[in-house]
Write a protein that holds these residues in place. Structure first.
Motif, short mmCIF file in Angstrom:
data_model
loop_
_atom_site.label_atom_id
_atom_site.label_comp_id
_atom_site.label_asym_id
_atom_site.label_seq_id
_atom_site.Cartn_x
_atom_site.Cartn_y
_atom_site.Cartn_z
N THR A 9 0.85 -1.19 0.00
CA THR A 9 0.00 0.00 0.00
C THR A 9 0.89 1.23 0.00
N ILE A 10 0.55 2.18 -0.87
CA ILE A 10 1.27 3.45 -0.98
C ILE A 10 0.25 4.58 -0.95
N LEU A 12 -0.78 7.57 -3.36
CA LEU A 12 -0.60 8.08 -4.71
C LEU A 12 -1.42 9.35 -4.85
N ASN A 13 -0.74 10.47 -4.96
CA ASN A 13 -1.41 11.78 -5.03
C ASN A 13 -2.39 11.94 -3.88
N GLY A 14 -1.96 11.53 -2.68
CA GLY A 14 -2.75 11.73 -1.47
C GLY A 14 -3.81 10.67 -1.19
N GLU A 15 -3.94 9.68 -2.07
CA GLU A 15 -4.95 8.64 -1.89
C GLU A 15 -4.27 7.28 -1.74
N PRO A 16 -4.82 6.39 -0.89
CA PRO A 16 -4.23 5.06 -0.77
C PRO A 16 -4.38 4.28 -2.07
N ASP A 17 -3.38 3.53 -2.42
CA ASP A 17 -3.39 2.70 -3.62
C ASP A 17 -2.52 1.48 -3.34
N ALA A 60 6.46 -0.08 0.62
CA ALA A 60 5.19 0.12 1.33
C ALA A 60 5.24 1.42 2.12
N GLY A 61 4.18 2.20 2.03
CA GLY A 61 4.09 3.45 2.77
C GLY A 61 4.67 4.66 2.04
N ASP A 62 5.32 4.45 0.89
CA ASP A 62 5.87 5.58 0.15
C ASP A 62 4.76 6.53 -0.29
N ARG A 63 5.11 7.82 -0.34
CA ARG A 63 4.20 8.85 -0.81
C ARG A 63 4.65 9.25 -2.22
#
Length: 73
Positions: A9-10, A12-17, A60-63
């Motif tokens: 889970t990351i 992506l543009n402020g939303e979980p993906d 995991a966890g990258d923004r």
């Protein structure tokens, strides 16, 4: 379809993906259909140049921020 245990889970543009574990930034762009587009890519607030995207493994966890350039008048 990849097994869920191999997904991370990351943000992506402020939303979980989610995306497959071991994916590069270039892989992510291909997955979302944005490869080849002119854009700025940031991982955890650091700019990743186009020539470095294939070697940038996402954790995991990258923004991730994808900024597409748009012209205007």
């Amino acid at each position: 379809m990849p097994d869920q245990q191999n997904m991370i889970t990351i943000q992506l543009n402020g939303e979980p993906d989610t995306l497959p574990e071991g994916s590069s930034l270039e892989d992510l762009l291909a997955i979302i259909g944005s490869e080849g587009k002119t854009m700025a890519t940031l991982v955890n607030d650091l700019i990743v140049r186009p020539e470095n995207r294939a070697g940038c493994t996402i954790q995991a966890g990258d923004r991730i921020e994808l900024l597409i350039f748009a012209g205007g008048g």
